[in-house]
Motif scaffolding. Structure first.
Motif, mmCIF file in Angstrom:
data_model
loop_
_atom_site.group_PDB
_atom_site.id
_atom_site.type_symbol
_atom_site.label_atom_id
_atom_site.label_comp_id
_atom_site.label_asym_id
_atom_site.label_seq_id
_atom_site.Cartn_x
_atom_site.Cartn_y
_atom_site.Cartn_z
ATOM 1 N N PHE B 17 0.775 -1.112 -0.008
ATOM 2 C CA PHE B 17 -0.030 -0.219 -0.173
ATOM 3 C C PHE B 17 0.888 1.357 -0.033
ATOM 4 C CE2 PHE B 17 -2.413 3.335 1.987
ATOM 5 C CZ PHE B 17 -3.657 3.221 1.517
ATOM 6 N N ALA B 20 2.221 1.967 -3.496
ATOM 7 C CA ALA B 20 1.289 2.316 -4.171
ATOM 8 C C ALA B 20 1.277 3.981 -3.936
ATOM 9 C CB ALA B 20 0.091 1.642 -4.058
ATOM 10 N N LEU B 23 3.904 5.958 -5.257
ATOM 11 C CA LEU B 23 3.649 6.204 -6.699
ATOM 12 C C LEU B 23 2.804 7.103 -6.994
ATOM 13 C CD1 LEU B 23 4.899 4.090 -9.025
ATOM 14 C CD2 LEU B 23 2.166 3.090 -8.945
ATOM 15 N N LEU B 24 1.771 7.495 -6.193
ATOM 16 C CA LEU B 24 0.759 8.497 -6.463
ATOM 17 C C LEU B 24 1.318 9.860 -6.080
ATOM 18 C CD1 LEU B 24 -1.856 8.201 -7.646
ATOM 19 C CD2 LEU B 24 -2.807 8.506 -5.087
ATOM 20 N N LEU B 82 13.165 0.856 -17.768
ATOM 21 C CA LEU B 82 12.178 1.830 -17.868
ATOM 22 C C LEU B 82 12.904 3.178 -17.526
ATOM 23 C CD1 LEU B 82 8.776 0.703 -16.342
ATOM 24 C CD2 LEU B 82 9.184 1.834 -18.661
ATOM 25 N N ILE C 12 -6.244 -4.555 2.133
ATOM 26 C CA ILE C 12 -5.304 -3.539 1.695
ATOM 27 C C ILE C 12 -4.684 -3.465 0.508
ATOM 28 C CG2 ILE C 12 -3.021 -2.585 2.797
ATOM 29 C CD1 ILE C 12 -3.998 -3.189 5.576
ATOM 30 N N ALA C 13 -4.130 -4.982 0.242
ATOM 31 C CA ALA C 13 -3.401 -5.132 -1.541
ATOM 32 C C ALA C 13 -4.548 -4.575 -2.565
ATOM 33 C CB ALA C 13 -3.075 -6.451 -1.496
ATOM 34 N N ALA C 16 -4.280 -0.905 -2.663
ATOM 35 C CA ALA C 16 -3.046 -0.533 -3.365
ATOM 36 C C ALA C 16 -3.161 -0.475 -4.805
ATOM 37 C CB ALA C 16 -1.791 -1.533 -3.007
ATOM 38 N N LEU C 19 -4.826 2.538 -6.026
ATOM 39 C CA LEU C 19 -4.089 3.594 -6.263
ATOM 40 C C LEU C 19 -3.207 3.868 -7.275
ATOM 41 C CD1 LEU C 19 -2.647 4.205 -2.243
ATOM 42 C CD2 LEU C 19 -4.473 5.368 -3.629
ATOM 43 N N THR C 20 -2.505 2.473 -7.675
ATOM 44 C CA THR C 20 -1.779 2.600 -8.848
ATOM 45 C C THR C 20 -2.706 2.771 -10.080
ATOM 46 O OG1 THR C 20 -2.108 -0.087 -8.991
ATOM 47 C CG2 THR C 20 -0.156 0.752 -8.079
ATOM 48 N N VAL C 22 -5.164 4.726 -10.263
ATOM 49 C CA VAL C 22 -5.294 6.243 -10.309
ATOM 50 C C VAL C 22 -4.080 6.779 -11.067
ATOM 51 C CG1 VAL C 22 -5.377 8.352 -9.125
ATOM 52 C CG2 VAL C 22 -6.739 6.391 -8.296
ATOM 53 N N ARG C 23 -3.054 6.403 -10.763
ATOM 54 C CA ARG C 23 -1.809 6.921 -11.261
ATOM 55 C C ARG C 23 -1.601 6.402 -12.636
ATOM 56 N NH1 ARG C 23 1.029 10.694 -11.661
ATOM 57 N NH2 ARG C 23 1.284 11.079 -9.696
ATOM 58 N N VAL C 35 5.274 2.399 -15.341
ATOM 59 C CA VAL C 35 5.625 2.159 -14.127
ATOM 60 C C VAL C 35 4.408 1.849 -13.250
ATOM 61 C CG1 VAL C 35 6.507 3.389 -12.119
ATOM 62 C CG2 VAL C 35 7.450 3.768 -14.128
ATOM 63 N N ALA C 36 3.299 2.406 -13.469
ATOM 64 C CA ALA C 36 2.112 1.940 -12.659
ATOM 65 C C ALA C 36 1.636 0.738 -12.911
ATOM 66 C CB ALA C 36 0.885 3.110 -12.906
ATOM 67 N N ALA C 39 4.124 -1.820 -11.033
ATOM 68 C CA ALA C 39 3.651 -2.101 -9.784
ATOM 69 C C ALA C 39 2.424 -2.793 -9.607
ATOM 70 C CB ALA C 39 3.479 -0.748 -9.189
ATOM 71 N N ILE C 43 1.377 -6.477 -7.636
ATOM 72 C CA ILE C 43 0.421 -6.454 -6.562
ATOM 73 C C ILE C 43 -0.515 -7.531 -6.762
ATOM 74 C CG2 ILE C 43 -1.192 -5.222 -5.030
ATOM 75 C CD1 ILE C 43 0.407 -2.677 -5.723
#
Lengths: 165, 118, 86
Positions: B17, B20, B23-24, B82, C12-13, C16, C19-20, C22-23, C35-36, C39, C43
């Motif tokens: 979490f 992530a 990342l944001l 990357l 929780i995972a 996560a 959130l990725t 959203v990115r 990159v997002a 990740a 996950i």
């Protein structure tokens, strides 16, 4: 020639280990694994013998095992560091790309070094050119080549030098 | 044993979490990569190890061990590829960035090459 | 008790992953999105193992392995493409 033979034996053993972990301790499956591993090793004969640079002295083995512990410790520290930075509302970063120098010669040594640097506190390998590594550092502490080299590279290099040369 | 596995899994998921979240929140791609790579690597290692610990009687432990080794080896590699690509195509760094040795050296190389050509 | 802790970890995972995601939608450049995505795959591998453990399906572990392999090759391929192409 010696290098090539060492590469063949090491990759065969590695493939066999992966096969045993993937399947089970069944005699038939082990026979199949022997055949498949030997076939892969023979098929990849034309490639560069990257594993030929690994040293197999007792000292290298001890250092290799110790290196795993050093690496895991650094991984844990780096994660706590990232967590601290991310949670902090002010986002305390001072990033930049610095240049460091390595004394390792073998390709596999440089690869492991770059991977280890990526997974340790606040650093990320961006590029490698010959003996210089370009590293993105999340909080620059030293501006010069020597200071950065000492801070980032040398804690791994002393082990990798013994293992890979 | 099962309780220990569950707690390790929970710690791992918290790292996932945080990765992530980093990342944001981070301002540019390299900083995002830092958070994204490190935290998700340790997070997933702990997650998988915790699950394996909670189900220690399963014959599939070997596969989970391989998966963990695979993540340790490939995750930094892909982020390295990357990062190299991102720097090569010239994605701007964050405003807070202090210095950029790679861009400086690349410029120097380019200048010396064109200098020889003339 | 053990089950509850384990399920909280899964939740929780999952957060996560959100959130990725959203990115991935926001990301100003293609590289940010990759990159997002990278990740996100890591996950998801954890979540597939989580599913395998909760649903008692050993075969899902193989899916996680293949997913990891393919995503690694995919990310490296996209990185090479970005480096040469644009």
């Amino acid at each position: 020639m010696m290098k090539k033979l060492k590469h063949m034996i090491l990759s065969f053993l590695g493939l066999m280990l992966i096969w045993v972990l993937l399947t089970s301790w069944d005699l038939q499956e082990i026979y199949a694994g022997l055949i498949v591993s030997a076939l892969i090793v023979l098929l990849s004969l034309g490639m560069e013998p990257v594993l030929g640079d690994v040293k197999l002295t007792p000292k290298a083995l001890v250092f290799g095992l110790w290196y795993i512990f050093v690496f895991l410790k650094e991984l844990l520290v780096s994660n706590l560091d990232v967590a601290r930075r991310v949670v902090n509302p002010k986002l305390p970063i001072k990033p930049g790309i610095v240049k460091v120098k390595t004394t390792l010669h073998s390709n596999i040594g440089k690869t492991i070094l770059a991977n280890s640097i990526t997974l340790t506190p606040g650093t990320l390998t961006v590029d490698i050119k010959d003996e210089y590594l370009y590293i993105h550092w999340i909080e620059i502490k030293h501006d010069d080549l020597e200071g950065a080299t000492k801070d980032i590279v040398q804690k791994f290099e002393k082990y990798l030098e013994v293992i890979f040369g | 044993m099962e309780l220990a596995g569950a707690i390790i899994t929970l710690i791992g998921s918290i790292f996932l979490f945080l990765g992530a979240l980093g990342l944001l929140r981070m301002p540019d791609i390299f900083n995002r990569m830092q958070a994204g790579t490190k935290a998700t690597t340790l997070g997933s290692i702990l997650f998988l190890a915790g699950t394996a610990l909670a189900h220690a009687e399963c014959t599939c432990i070997g596969k989970i061990v391989i998966l963990i080794l695979f993540i340790i080896f490939t995750n930094p590699l892909s982020s390295h590829a990357l990062a190299r690509a991102a720097h090569h195509i010239g994605i701007p760094l964050a405003k807070k960035t202090v210095k950029d040795d790679l861009a400086k050296d690349e410029k120097k190389n380019k200048n010396s090459q064109t200098g020889e050509g003339e | 008790m053990v089950n509850i802790i384990y399920q909280i970890a899964g939740a929780i995972a999952l957060a996560a992953i959100l959130l990725t995601f959203v990115r991935m939608i926001k990301g100003p450049t293609a590289a940010d999105r990759v990159v997002a995505l990278d990740a996100m795959t890591i996950i998801s591998i954890s979540l597939i193992i989580f599913l395998a453990a909760t649903l008692q399906r050993v075969i899902y572990i193989d899916i996680a392995m293949v997913y990891g392999l393919i995503s690694f090759v995919g990310v490296v391929a996209i990185a090479r493409y970005l480096e040469r192409g644009i």
